[in-house]
Design a protein around this motif. Structure first.
Motif, PDB file in Angstrom:
ATOM      1  N   ARG A 125      14.370  31.067   2.795  1.00 29.86           N
ATOM      2  CA  ARG A 125      15.695  30.572   2.414  1.00 29.86           C
ATOM      3  C   ARG A 125      15.828  30.561   0.897  1.00 29.86           C
ATOM      4  O   ARG A 125      15.017  29.930   0.200  1.00 29.86           O
ATOM      5  CB  ARG A 125      15.925  29.168   2.962  1.00 29.86           C
ATOM      6  N   ARG A 126      16.836  31.235   0.398  1.00 29.17           N
ATOM      7  CA  ARG A 126      17.082  31.255  -1.039  1.00 29.17           C
ATOM      8  C   ARG A 126      17.382  29.850  -1.556  1.00 29.17           C
ATOM      9  O   ARG A 126      18.052  29.041  -0.903  1.00 29.17           O
ATOM     10  CB  ARG A 126      18.271  32.164  -1.351  1.00 29.17           C
ATOM     11  N   LYS A 127      16.872  29.534  -2.736  1.00 30.15           N
ATOM     12  CA  LYS A 127      17.163  28.256  -3.373  1.00 30.15           C
ATOM     13  C   LYS A 127      18.593  28.257  -3.905  1.00 30.15           C
ATOM     14  O   LYS A 127      19.149  29.300  -4.217  1.00 30.15           O
ATOM     15  CB  LYS A 127      16.179  27.997  -4.507  1.00 30.15           C
ATOM     16  N   GLY A 128      19.168  27.080  -4.026  1.00 30.13           N
ATOM     17  CA  GLY A 128      20.524  26.960  -4.525  1.00 30.13           C
ATOM     18  C   GLY A 128      21.538  27.026  -3.404  1.00 30.13           C
ATOM     19  O   GLY A 128      21.208  27.295  -2.248  1.00 30.13           O
ATOM     20  N   SER A 129      22.774  26.783  -3.751  1.00 26.53           N
ATOM     21  CA  SER A 129      23.838  26.695  -2.738  1.00 26.53           C
ATOM     22  C   SER A 129      24.832  27.843  -2.830  1.00 26.53           C
ATOM     23  O   SER A 129      25.907  27.785  -2.241  1.00 26.53           O
ATOM     24  CB  SER A 129      24.592  25.366  -2.898  1.00 26.53           C
ATOM     25  N   GLY A 130      24.491  28.914  -3.551  1.00 23.19           N
ATOM     26  CA  GLY A 130      25.399  30.042  -3.683  1.00 23.19           C
ATOM     27  C   GLY A 130      25.458  30.899  -2.436  1.00 23.19           C
ATOM     28  O   GLY A 130      24.603  30.803  -1.546  1.00 23.19           O
ATOM     29  N   PRO A 131      26.484  31.758  -2.348  1.00 20.88           N
ATOM     30  CA  PRO A 131      26.588  32.663  -1.201  1.00 20.88           C
ATOM     31  C   PRO A 131      25.409  33.625  -1.153  1.00 20.88           C
ATOM     32  O   PRO A 131      24.834  33.970  -2.182  1.00 20.88           O
ATOM     33  CB  PRO A 131      27.901  33.414  -1.456  1.00 20.88           C
ATOM     34  N   ARG A 132      25.079  34.074   0.053  1.00 17.72           N
ATOM     35  CA  ARG A 132      23.996  35.034   0.232  1.00 17.72           C
ATOM     36  C   ARG A 132      24.168  35.807   1.541  1.00 17.72           C
ATOM     37  O   ARG A 132      24.668  35.244   2.536  1.00 17.72           O
ATOM     38  CB  ARG A 132      22.616  34.361   0.217  1.00 17.72           C
ATOM     39  N   PRO A 133      23.770  37.098   1.563  1.00 14.82           N
ATOM     40  CA  PRO A 133      23.671  37.822   2.838  1.00 14.82           C
ATOM     41  C   PRO A 133      22.376  37.426   3.540  1.00 14.82           C
ATOM     42  O   PRO A 133      21.462  36.868   2.910  1.00 14.82           O
ATOM     43  CB  PRO A 133      23.656  39.285   2.407  1.00 14.82           C
TER      44      PRO A 133
END
Length: 582
Positions: free
Chosen positions: A113-121
């Protein structure tokens, strides 16, 4: 549909309505895995040397990489792998646990899981046909995470630490794929923009089928996938017993569902083939072409020229029917060989292409993928890769060579000759000494060498062309039209197209089996077949050699012991070989 803008904080999360009724997820995001049920493994036929369909996978190295992702301790890793672990951990949180699949079956899984709350594919990766499970993707999934994706890799039911019984990409596996996507979407720290499925082999087939059934999927990547599973089981009415035996033998400690085990055993035994083909139809992405095309789903396919497990033509059939964005990468080797090094973190052009494909279709990057054409074909033994706008553009013209008397391939037809062979005897023209592994030797630059002088003309029929005046660039699908007389009901042969050097050594270019199961004894049989597609340069001075043998260990033998086949060329329907030239 335009790609969502990852820089737009207002980008909404993707809907999570799956095409099957939901099964409640466990209360915790990820739980410690439980030991799966372990009933007795089914009995499987003996396949020499067949312990795995993926002989290049290093379970110890991949396991150590996964352990370092979890603990952060990279002291036991080579410097390059340690740096990769540190890079992934700096941008993503890695965790292991379980996904609740259809019917409450718990599937072993790992989540980046990518860190931060930004959009991601996001990308979902079903594992191959191996008890190594999702760990096969430990390095590659981390590479996706480092590029900006959330990733869920999971082990399909019946394999490794996942519970349940293997459904062989049936409805339960398709439902599991949608549940795995639900699991990932529920746990994403930021809005999900677009969704991809990617897999190798078994995971590739599952990914294609989930993409066909679940409209949330925006792009799919498939390494060594099948397009028509029925043609994997039976090709030109010939049971592919070598491939089916390898699937059973390589399942190892896997727990096959009773339907899957029964179908594979029926194919080996030559019974209930109609039922087996109906079973396969449900599991064939080719049957869902209309859905792929309706949504113009971007599809990336990678395959090997000399694939012994899932022959290339049945996957190319799927590729040819797709009308949306598509990419086909064809390479030297065998099942899952192209891309095997990339799974271990080595430089790999196929994985580089796959990453760029997803970056374009899921991230919206303008990286040139859309302008490179649909096909990248590696020419066998030359080391070159040719790019073409379409697969059909590989072939510029077709040269027809006629089978004639005296064992010659000529430009003009000739009638009235007969070339016989005795059945039931092994010949040196066997396509592969071992399913899968022979192709890995080819990848290492060690193709099998045949000696034309060792082929007994009593048990094989041979036709040879004139020496090539210039390099003969074979590109596409050779076709064979031949007539023969079988003394007994039930007959089969395997056609081998070879490159014959002046010193008498030969290399296999391509091949195909053929069986006739319904003609009356002593009747003429007309066989019109496609050999497996190829990209091969026959050097100047070499000859094209066509060899017909009544027996090859890859295939079931429909001939009676000591039966004979007599090839001929009637004036009305001459026997010929069509060579596609680039």
């Amino acid at each position: 549909m335009k790609p969502a803008d990852p820089s737009d904080p207002a980008t909404p999360s993707r809907p999570t309505t799956p095409p099957v009724p939901p099964v409640p997820s466990p209360p915790e995001a990820l739980e410690a895995p439980e030991a799966p049920e372990t009933p007795e493994a089914p009995a499987t036929p003996s396949v020499p040397g067949m312990g795995s369909l993926y002989p290049e996978l290093d379970a110890v190295a991949l396991g150590a990489f996964a352990a370092a992702l979890e603990s952060g301790d990279t002291s036991g890793l080579p410097p390059a792998r340690a740096a990769e672990v540190e890079a992934v951990r700096s941008v993503a949180v890695f965790s292991r646990g379980r996904v609740t699949g259809a019917g409450g079956v718990l599937l072993d899984a790992a989540l980046w899981r990518r860190k931060g709350s930004g959009p991601r594919p996001v990308v979902v990766m079903p594992a191959p046909w191996t008890n190594l499970g999702w760990v096969a993707y430990a390095v590659r999934a981390g590479a996706f995470a480092a590029r900006g994706y959330d990733v869920l890799a999971y082990t399909p039911r019946g394999f490794g630490a996942s519970a349940g019984r293997a459904d062989a990409a049936g409805p339960l596996d398709v439902a599991d794929g949608s549940r795995a996507l639900d699991h990932l979407l529920e746990r994403a720290a930021g809005p999900v923009t677009r969704i991809g499925f990617l897999g190798v082999s078994y995971g590739a087939g599952i990914g294609l089928l989930v993409a066909a059934h679940d409209p949330r999927v925006d792009a799919v990547g498939a390494f060594s996938a099948w397009g028509d599973l029925g043609e994997v089981l039976v090709e030109n009415s010939t049971r592919r017993v070598g491939a089916v035996g390898a699937l059973l033998a390589s399942a190892g400690r896997a727990r096959l569902g009773p339907g899957t085990e029964r179908v594979l055993e029926d194919v080996l035994a030559g019974r209930e083939l109609g039922g087996a083909l109906r079973w396969a139809e449900e599991r064939s992405p080719f049957g869902h072409v209309k859905e792929f095309n309706r949504r113009r789903l971007p599809v990336f396919l990678s395959h090997a020229w000399h694939e012994t497990l899932l022959p290339a033509n049945q996957t190319l059939k799927l590729f040819d029917e797709l009308t949306g964005p598509k990419r086909l990468v064809l390479s030297v080797g065998d099942h899952a060989g192209p891309g095997a090094g990339g799974l271990l973190g080595l430089p790999d052009r196929v994985w580089t292409d796959a990453h760029r494909w997803f970056d374009h279709h899921l991230m919206g990057l303008s990286n040139g993928v859309a302008d490179e054409g649909q096909v990248a074909a590696e020419v066998m033994w030359s080391g070159t890769v040719e790019h073409r706008p379409t697969r059909q553009a590989l072939t510029r013209r077709v040269r027809r060579l006629h089978l004639t008397g005296g064992g010659r391939l000529a430009d003009r037809p000739e009638a009235g000759w007969t070339a016989g062979l005795l059945c039931g005897v092994d010949t040196p023209t066997a396509v592969a000494d071992e399913v899968v592994r022979s192709g890995y030797a080819e990848m290492a630059g060690r193709p099998k060498v045949y000696r034309a002088g060792d082929i007994d003309r009593a048990v094989a029929a041979l036709w040879v062309g004139a020496p090539a005046e210039d390099t003969l660039r074979l590109r596409g699908t050779p076709r064979l039209r031949v007539t023969y007389r079988a003394a007994n009901p039930g007959s089969s042969f395997v056609a081998h197209l070879m490159d014959l050097a002046p010193d008498g050594s030969a290399r296999l270019v391509t091949h195909a089996p053929y069986s006739d199961l319904g003609s009356a004894p002593d009747s003429l049989v007309g066989a019109d077949i496609e050999l497996q597609a190829t990209a091969y340069d026959v050097p100047r001075g070499h000859r094209v050699l066509l060899v017909m043998a009544g027996r090859d260990a890859l295939y079931a033998d429909a001939n009676l012991p000591r039966a004979s086949l007599a090839f001929t060329s009637p004036e009305a329907t001459p026997s010929y070989l069509d060579l596609p030239l680039g």
